[in-house]
Design a protein around this motif. Sequence first.
Motif, PDB file in Angstrom:
ATOM      1  N   VAL A  14       0.791  -1.754  -0.107  1.00 55.35           N
ATOM      2  CA  VAL A  14      -0.264  -0.233  -0.173  1.00 55.35           C
ATOM      3  C   VAL A  14       1.015   1.239  -0.086  1.00 55.35           C
ATOM      4  N   ILE A  15       2.019   1.440   0.610  1.00 50.15           N
ATOM      5  CA  ILE A  15       3.058   2.048   0.774  1.00 50.15           C
ATOM      6  C   ILE A  15       3.589   2.926  -0.737  1.00 50.15           C
ATOM      7  N   SER A  22      -0.351   8.089  -6.702  1.00 43.04           N
ATOM      8  CA  SER A  22      -0.197   9.530  -6.163  1.00 43.04           C
ATOM      9  C   SER A  22       0.174  10.473  -7.159  1.00 43.04           C
ATOM     10  N   THR A  23       0.787  10.037  -8.085  1.00 46.89           N
ATOM     11  CA  THR A  23       1.841  10.906  -8.424  1.00 46.89           C
ATOM     12  C   THR A  23       0.924  11.598  -9.676  1.00 46.89           C
ATOM     13  N   PRO A  24       0.258  11.359 -10.772  1.00 47.99           N
ATOM     14  CA  PRO A  24      -0.822  11.456 -11.408  1.00 47.99           C
ATOM     15  C   PRO A  24      -1.453  12.743 -10.772  1.00 47.99           C
ATOM     16  N   ALA A 249      -2.951  12.865  -2.122  1.00 49.99           N
ATOM     17  CA  ALA A 249      -3.149  12.268  -3.169  1.00 49.99           C
ATOM     18  C   ALA A 249      -2.685  11.081  -3.093  1.00 49.99           C
ATOM     19  N   LEU A 250      -1.444  11.198  -1.807  1.00 48.48           N
ATOM     20  CA  LEU A 250      -1.409   9.250  -1.176  1.00 48.48           C
ATOM     21  C   LEU A 250      -1.959   9.312  -0.362  1.00 48.48           C
ATOM     22  N   LEU A 251      -3.354  10.171  -0.014  1.00 47.51           N
ATOM     23  CA  LEU A 251      -4.270   8.968   0.400  1.00 47.51           C
ATOM     24  C   LEU A 251      -5.078   8.418  -0.791  1.00 47.51           C
ATOM     25  N   ALA A 257      -4.228   1.550  -4.587  1.00 49.08           N
ATOM     26  CA  ALA A 257      -3.825   0.436  -4.326  1.00 49.08           C
ATOM     27  C   ALA A 257      -4.618  -0.749  -3.591  1.00 49.08           C
ATOM     28  N   LEU A 258      -5.083  -0.278  -2.700  1.00 46.07           N
ATOM     29  CA  LEU A 258      -5.188  -1.144  -1.626  1.00 46.07           C
ATOM     30  C   LEU A 258      -6.123  -2.566  -2.658  1.00 46.07           C
ATOM     31  N   GLY A 259      -6.461  -2.396  -3.332  1.00 49.44           N
ATOM     32  CA  GLY A 259      -7.251  -3.779  -4.154  1.00 49.44           C
ATOM     33  C   GLY A 259      -5.896  -4.854  -4.665  1.00 49.44           C
ATOM     34  N   PRO A 260      -4.437  -3.966  -5.447  1.00 50.95           N
ATOM     35  CA  PRO A 260      -3.237  -5.093  -5.666  1.00 50.95           C
ATOM     36  C   PRO A 260      -3.064  -5.333  -4.495  1.00 50.95           C
ATOM     37  N   ALA A 261      -2.875  -4.335  -3.228  1.00 48.10           N
ATOM     38  CA  ALA A 261      -1.938  -5.379  -2.477  1.00 48.10           C
ATOM     39  C   ALA A 261      -2.787  -6.178  -1.822  1.00 48.10           C
ATOM     40  N   LEU A 262      -4.614  -6.029  -1.615  1.00 48.94           N
ATOM     41  CA  LEU A 262      -4.962  -7.189  -0.993  1.00 48.94           C
ATOM     42  C   LEU A 262      -4.368  -8.398  -2.113  1.00 48.94           C
ATOM     43  N   GLN A 263      -4.450  -8.250  -3.199  1.00 50.59           N
ATOM     44  CA  GLN A 263      -3.936  -9.623  -4.277  1.00 50.59           C
ATOM     45  C   GLN A 263      -3.283 -10.173  -4.172  1.00 50.59           C
ATOM     46  N   SER A 264      -2.115  -9.113  -4.258  1.00 50.38           N
ATOM     47  CA  SER A 264      -0.547  -9.618  -4.205  1.00 50.38           C
ATOM     48  C   SER A 264      -0.370 -10.637  -2.785  1.00 50.38           C
ATOM     49  N   VAL A 265      -1.479 -10.918  -1.515  1.00 47.65           N
ATOM     50  CA  VAL A 265      -1.157 -11.530  -0.973  1.00 47.65           C
ATOM     51  C   VAL A 265      -2.363 -12.161  -0.895  1.00 47.65           C
TER      52      VAL A 265
END
Length: 306
Positions: A14-15, A22-24, A249-251, A257-265
């Motif tokens: 997530v970090i 967040s960059t765009p 923007a970070l929020l 990023a939460l969805g891909p992070a959960l999928q990664s585990v």
Amino acid sequence: MNDDLGLWTVLLAVIGGAIRVSTPFLFVSLGETITERSGRINLGLEGTLVFGAMSAYATAVVTDSPWAGVAVAGLAGGGFGLLHGFICRFPRVNDVAIGIALMLFGSGLAFFLGKPFIQPSAPPLPAIPLGFWSDTPQVQAALRVNVLFLVGAALAVFLWWAFRNTKAGLIVRVVGDSADAARAMGYDVDRVRLLATAVGGVLAGIGGAYLSLYYPGSWNEGISSGQGLMAVALVIFARWNPLACFGAALLFGGAGALGPALQSVGISQGYYLFYAAPYVLTLALLIATSSPDRALAGAPGELSLK
């Protein structure tokens, strides 16, 4: 222990995802902050973002230089901003309606001109491996930071300072708060808003370059997913404060990023719902910051958001 490792992996993902995603948001929201501080709303930044992504990718393919792509994307975004600002100089022209028209025009033009560049591979923008000190792959991936993110963070600090301590920042604020007062002080309101809209377009174009040249790092017609429009909501949530835009923007990036992070585990059941987190967050923030009984704190006086 495995559960702890899983939670640690999700946190790192997530970090790292917040930084990447967040960059765009950061570049578009900073650009829209400059524009709205001058008293004008530009909803066309979604189209500018998409066109910037296409022009950056196409330029990088042709020149084999990602930085040339960033430069062209910024110029293209500035051109869209100038077009928006020029049209809005005419009497009885609604800047919101023009923004929507340019959003559709920019997206459609990008899709038309970008078709030959969907398959070719472009060189990516470089990243700084801030996790070099760790042997853990998750830490290295999370702390692999693109240069444009650092540029955006520095720009947020600079704009926060400039709006308070420079003549140019004061002029933009005066024009955005009261056009009559600005004219009485001898400032050309239309010119200031034209330049502010152009600068906002430049930053949105650079945000698009990040999308196609780093993350996700390709060009396709669905690359933006509405990030340009969400960034406008982000500006309102941040109360037109560049530093708050950085945090917001970070929020938004962390939510994305939460969805891909959960999928990664290995959490796959219902993870698609987490992909909708940025959109749910946008809706929730708009509802939370809206009230018929009070004005938005920090809103420039010339905006139709009071």
